[in-house]
Write a protein that holds these residues in place. Structure first.
Motif, PDB file in Angstrom:
ATOM      1  N   GLY A 121       0.821  -1.211   0.000  1.00 38.96           N
ATOM      2  CA  GLY A 121       0.000   0.000   0.000  1.00 38.96           C
ATOM      3  C   GLY A 121       0.852   1.257   0.000  1.00 38.96           C
ATOM      4  O   GLY A 121       2.085   1.192  -0.033  1.00 38.96           O
ATOM      5  N   GLU A 122       0.184   2.403   0.032  1.00 43.22           N
ATOM      6  CA  GLU A 122       0.899   3.684   0.031  1.00 43.22           C
ATOM      7  C   GLU A 122       1.353   4.038   1.447  1.00 43.22           C
ATOM      8  O   GLU A 122       0.596   3.840   2.394  1.00 43.22           O
ATOM      9  CB  GLU A 122      -0.028   4.805  -0.477  1.00 43.22           C
ATOM     10  N   SER A 156       4.022   5.984   8.202  1.00 41.45           N
ATOM     11  CA  SER A 156       3.130   4.869   8.533  1.00 41.45           C
ATOM     12  C   SER A 156       3.007   3.942   7.327  1.00 41.45           C
ATOM     13  O   SER A 156       2.776   4.391   6.204  1.00 41.45           O
ATOM     14  CB  SER A 156       1.735   5.382   8.907  1.00 41.45           C
ATOM     15  N   MET A 157       3.173   2.633   7.604  1.00 44.42           N
ATOM     16  CA  MET A 157       2.860   1.598   6.603  1.00 44.42           C
ATOM     17  C   MET A 157       1.603   0.874   7.075  1.00 44.42           C
ATOM     18  O   MET A 157       1.452  -0.330   6.911  1.00 44.42           O
ATOM     19  CB  MET A 157       4.020   0.614   6.453  1.00 44.42           C
ATOM     20  N   CYS A 224      10.194  -1.146   4.545  1.00 47.13           N
ATOM     21  CA  CYS A 224       9.436  -0.248   3.647  1.00 47.13           C
ATOM     22  C   CYS A 224       9.550   1.200   4.122  1.00 47.13           C
ATOM     23  O   CYS A 224       9.850   2.105   3.338  1.00 47.13           O
ATOM     24  CB  CYS A 224       7.970  -0.655   3.629  1.00 47.13           C
ATOM     25  N   ALA A 225       9.352   1.409   5.425  1.00 46.07           N
ATOM     26  CA  ALA A 225       9.395   2.776   5.973  1.00 46.07           C
ATOM     27  C   ALA A 225      10.777   3.389   5.800  1.00 46.07           C
ATOM     28  O   ALA A 225      10.910   4.585   5.491  1.00 46.07           O
ATOM     29  CB  ALA A 225       9.010   2.752   7.455  1.00 46.07           C
ATOM     30  N   ALA A 226      11.825   2.574   5.933  1.00 50.18           N
ATOM     31  CA  ALA A 226      13.194   3.098   5.792  1.00 50.18           C
ATOM     32  C   ALA A 226      13.459   3.545   4.358  1.00 50.18           C
ATOM     33  O   ALA A 226      14.046   4.610   4.128  1.00 50.18           O
ATOM     34  CB  ALA A 226      14.207   2.026   6.215  1.00 50.18           C
ATOM     35  N   LEU A 261       6.318  -1.948  -2.767  1.00 51.83           N
ATOM     36  CA  LEU A 261       6.358  -3.399  -2.991  1.00 51.83           C
ATOM     37  C   LEU A 261       7.508  -3.996  -2.194  1.00 51.83           C
ATOM     38  O   LEU A 261       8.628  -3.468  -2.226  1.00 51.83           O
ATOM     39  CB  LEU A 261       6.547  -3.713  -4.481  1.00 51.83           C
ATOM     40  N   MET A 262       7.234  -5.068  -1.480  1.00 50.56           N
ATOM     41  CA  MET A 262       8.259  -5.747  -0.682  1.00 50.56           C
ATOM     42  C   MET A 262       8.353  -7.189  -1.156  1.00 50.56           C
ATOM     43  O   MET A 262       7.324  -7.870  -1.281  1.00 50.56           O
ATOM     44  CB  MET A 262       7.854  -5.727   0.810  1.00 50.56           C
TER      45      MET A 262
END
Ligand SMILES: N[C@H](CCC[C@H](N)C(=O)O)C(=O)O
Length: 276
Positions: A121-122, A156-157, A224-226, A261-262
């Motif tokens: 997600g965004e 925030s993820m 993702c946040a990093a 995307l992870m």
């Protein structure tokens, strides 16, 4: 009662996965803490509880609990392990699995090499969405600790992350700074604390002191946040290799308005039963 579970991990971030559909179970905070305890219980960083989906358009729903019993919105490594779990138990034959968590709906895609790619997600960046107490949105914020002031990004993820740059993850005082950041008063719902070392524009090293679980060997939403934080600071390109103590993830983010995307592995460890 005897509880059937499956132990899994994503780069050493480990989970107890419970099929809450075929076995009726109510997980109190105390039961969660006992199950997650590495000496008195099975031991894990988080518990994933599979439930009947509320939304007819999704394949599965699951809830996520930290080792301290707190329920959370999202878990990147857990999402990959969940995909592996439902495939191995033949609960689906799909390659694209639509799941619902407290954060909303995500798509899990299984890759030919056995890895799983998750559309996370965004990222959300406004302070109120994180939540983080700040007068206005910024790329970085000053976060005063007892012995220093950290320059952090707040992302925030679906779950809250504070990301700080460090020169070397191996010497960064994560044991000292992590708990202070996790329970900092400027994060009213606490926060996951990421410590990022830039290796190049396509690679970082990262350690994460997770909200409700302490430092883990890997954190998918933290990775993702990093990358989001690094791109907002114009330090990273759109595809980044994130090296965590437990292994590496590939994170892709094309920029604001785009989803993250992870991609990475998910490992089955063992099936078990435990009296709770
Ligand atoms: N501790 C996190 C949840 C687990 C996230 C992590 N295990 C991941 O892979 O994203 C929180 O309280 O928001």
């Amino acid at each position: 009662m005897r509880l059937r579970f499956t132990k899994m991990h994503g780069l050493g971030n480990d989970f107890i996965v419970i099929d809450g559909i075929s076995q009726r179970i109510r997980l109190s905070e105390d039961k969660i803490r006992r199950l997650a305890d590495r000496r008195f219980g099975v031991g894990c960083d988080q518990i994933l509880l599979v439930e009947v989906p509320q939304n007819p358009d999704v394949d599965f729903r699951y809830r996520i609990y930290n080792a301290d019993g707190s329920e959370v919105e999202n878990c990147g490594n857990g999402a990959r392990c969940f995909a592996r779990f439902v495939i191995e138990r033949k609960l689906t034959g799909k390659r694209d699995i639509v799941v619902e968590t407290a954060n909303g709906i995500m798509t899990l895609h299984t890759l030919d090499n056995g890895d799983v790619r998750v559309n996370m997600g965004e990222p959300r960046l406004t302070p109120s969405e994180i939540p983080f107490t700040a007068d206005q949105q910024a790329v970085t914020y000053a976060l005063p600790l007892s012995s220093t002031t950290l320059e952090i990004s707040a992302v925030s993820m679906g779950n809250p992350h504070a990301v700080a740059l460090v020169d070397d993850v191996n010497t960064a005082p994560v044991e000292q700074w992590g708990p202070e950041v996790e329970s900092h008063p400027l994060f009213p719902q606490r926060v996951n604390a990421g410590f990022m070392q830039i290796v190049s524009r396509q690679e970082i090293n990262l350690r994460v002191y997770e909200r409700g679980s302490g430092e883990t060997l890997a954190c998918g939403t933290g990775a993702c946040a990093a990358v989001v934080a690094g791109r907002l600071r114009n330090l990273l390109d759109s595809v980044v290799k994130v090296n965590l103590p437990g292994g590496s993830l590939t994170i892709e983010w094309q920029g604001e308005g785009q989803t993250v995307l992870m991609s990475g592995p998910a490992t089955h460890v063992f099936h078990g039963q435990v009296k709770i």
